[in-house]
Scaffold this active site. Structure first.
Site, PDB file in Angstrom:
ATOM      1  N   GLN A 203       0.863  -1.190   0.000  1.00  0.00           N
ATOM      2  CA  GLN A 203       0.000   0.000   0.000  1.00  0.00           C
ATOM      3  C   GLN A 203       0.896   1.235   0.000  1.00  0.00           C
ATOM      4  O   GLN A 203       1.476   1.604   1.020  1.00  0.00           O
ATOM      5  CB  GLN A 203      -0.923  -0.027   1.211  1.00  0.00           C
ATOM      6  CG  GLN A 203      -1.766  -1.297   1.294  1.00  0.00           C
ATOM      7  CD  GLN A 203      -2.786  -1.410   0.175  1.00  0.00           C
ATOM      8  OE1 GLN A 203      -3.775  -0.687   0.129  1.00  0.00           O
ATOM      9  NE2 GLN A 203      -2.554  -2.349  -0.743  1.00  0.00           N
ATOM     10  N   ALA A 244     -11.839   2.115   4.218  1.00  0.00           N
ATOM     11  CA  ALA A 244     -10.849   1.347   3.475  1.00  0.00           C
ATOM     12  C   ALA A 244      -9.985   2.239   2.590  1.00  0.00           C
ATOM     13  O   ALA A 244     -10.196   3.454   2.488  1.00  0.00           O
ATOM     14  CB  ALA A 244     -11.557   0.284   2.641  1.00  0.00           C
ATOM     15  N   HIS A 245      -9.023   1.607   1.902  1.00  0.00           N
ATOM     16  CA  HIS A 245      -8.047   2.357   1.114  1.00  0.00           C
ATOM     17  C   HIS A 245      -8.697   3.119  -0.049  1.00  0.00           C
ATOM     18  O   HIS A 245      -9.633   2.654  -0.683  1.00  0.00           O
ATOM     19  CB  HIS A 245      -6.920   1.454   0.608  1.00  0.00           C
ATOM     20  CG  HIS A 245      -7.354   0.254  -0.187  1.00  0.00           C
ATOM     21  ND1 HIS A 245      -6.476  -0.725  -0.539  1.00  0.00           N
ATOM     22  CD2 HIS A 245      -8.545  -0.111  -0.695  1.00  0.00           C
ATOM     23  CE1 HIS A 245      -7.100  -1.647  -1.242  1.00  0.00           C
ATOM     24  NE2 HIS A 245      -8.355  -1.295  -1.343  1.00  0.00           N
ATOM     25  N   ASN A 246      -8.174   4.329  -0.248  1.00  0.00           N
ATOM     26  CA  ASN A 246      -8.554   5.201  -1.363  1.00  0.00           C
ATOM     27  C   ASN A 246      -9.994   5.696  -1.308  1.00  0.00           C
ATOM     28  O   ASN A 246     -10.532   6.175  -2.309  1.00  0.00           O
ATOM     29  CB  ASN A 246      -8.279   4.518  -2.709  1.00  0.00           C
ATOM     30  CG  ASN A 246      -6.807   4.231  -2.907  1.00  0.00           C
ATOM     31  OD1 ASN A 246      -6.384   3.075  -2.808  1.00  0.00           O
ATOM     32  ND2 ASN A 246      -6.010   5.264  -3.141  1.00  0.00           N
TER      33      ASN A 246
END
EC number: 2.3.1.191
Length: 346
Positions: A203, A244-246
């Site tokens: 990540q 969560a990511h992004n």
């Protein structure tokens, strides 16, 4: 709760601060805030919900923040204004015992690496760790046991309570409040499957929190896979929330407890997500959307408004019957279509 704040103020001073209309003794002083039912003669109270009108006639409060529409039953001095709850929110910060606590500086048991930039009046608690390249702005407080990772930045006036973890390369804006146990910048949930097992995807992005953001205890905001996870200005995040990511969240949006947002979803400005709401990944939620508690959103929302899913609680016996009928809906719909066609043909 025992009062530890020595702050006290006259009602006239408070009325002037709030722009309220004072009706009663302006020289009387108050030293605390309390509910209508719990308030004593040195407390200020407020009425912000009609459900609590029943407590108003018997309150012992020195004064009440109240809307002019409800003054008839108020036995105490009144501070009349259009939004009593907003006024209570402002005054609560005056009576907060933490607000008057002196700055303690860098605790001897803290670990501050070489290459850290510290602003003025910074406080770092016992066993906190500030890694190399981190920047703490003026008036930042890092609570005991908290960690600020390498090359991260904490904006002026922000507070990290005890045992907060800010990973490397995270940007936190001004006046943020991060509550105990929250984690900002952990790896997003990224893995590739080869048919036999999982392979981790590094990540490589970060997290950017805007100004005036608050993150509740034990909430997690994951770093981006490539670009950053971005939380806008004045976003309020309750406890035990997973972002969560992004994910991108627009300014002034609020998320209640146990919300879960899957990767790469974009939430607009001035949205409200009720407790337990789940948003699937790669969705777009437009500005001005409210999603009621325990709803699951699996498609993008393009029009402002209130959205819900799921069913309300009912007796188990009725729920079991309805669950069986739900399984029959497709068959019933087909039968109804055949009947309509048959009716048109005759």
């Amino acid at each position: 709760m025992k009062k530890t704040n020595a702050f006290s103020c006259s009602l006239a001073e408070l009325a002037a601060r709030l722009g309220a209309t004072l009706v009663g003794d302006g020289e009387r002083r108050v030293s605390g805030l309390a509910t209508l039912s719990d308030a004593g003669p040195e407390d200020l109270s407020f009425l912000a919900n009609r459900a609590y009108l029943k407590y108003l006639p018997d309150t012992r409060a020195a004064a009440v923040l109240i809307h002019p529409a409800h003054v008839a039953e108020c036995p105490a001095t009144r501070l009349e204004l259009d939004n009593p709850y907003l006024a209570y929110a402002e005054l609560s910060r005056l009576f907060d015992p933490l607000a008057a606590r002196p700055v303690a500086g860098i605790h001897p048991a803290a670990s501050v690496a070489d290459g850290v930039t510290l602003g003025q009046r910074v406080e770092v608690g016992a066993h906190a760790v500030i890694e190399s390249g981190a920047e703490l702005g003026d008036d930042v407080i890092v609570g005991p046991g908290s960690v600020v990772g390498a090359d991260s930045s904490i904006g002026a006036g922000s507070r990290l309570h005890a045992n907060v973890t800010v990973y490397h390369g995270v940007i936190v804006g001004k006046r943020a409040i991060l509550h105990s146990g929250c984690v900002i910048g952990a790896d997003g949930f990224g893995f590739a499957h080869d048919g036999a097992g999982w392979h981790k995807i590094a990540q490589l992005g970060g997290v950017v929190l805007g100004d005036d953001v608050e993150v509740g205890s034990c909430s997690s905001i994951d770093r981006g896979a490539l670009g950053d996870t971005v939380i806008g200005d004045d976003v309020k995040i309750d406890s035990q929330v997973q972002i969560a990511h992004n994910v991108c969240i627009g300014d002034h949006t609020a998320l209640a407890g146990c919300v879960g947002i899957a990767g790469s979803t974009k939430v607009g400005r001035h949205c409200m997500l009720g407790g337990g709401v789940g948003l699937a990944g790669h969705l777009t939620i437009c500005d001005g959307v409210q999603v009621t508690g325990m709803s699951l959103v699996t498609n993008s929302i393009t029009k402002p408004g209130v959205y819900s899913s799921g069913t309300g609680a009912m007796s188990n016996a009725l729920w079991r019957k309805n669950a069986v009928r739900f399984k029959q809906l497709d068959d019933l719909a087909k039968r109804l279509t055949r009947l309509e066609r048959s009716s048109r043909d005759t």
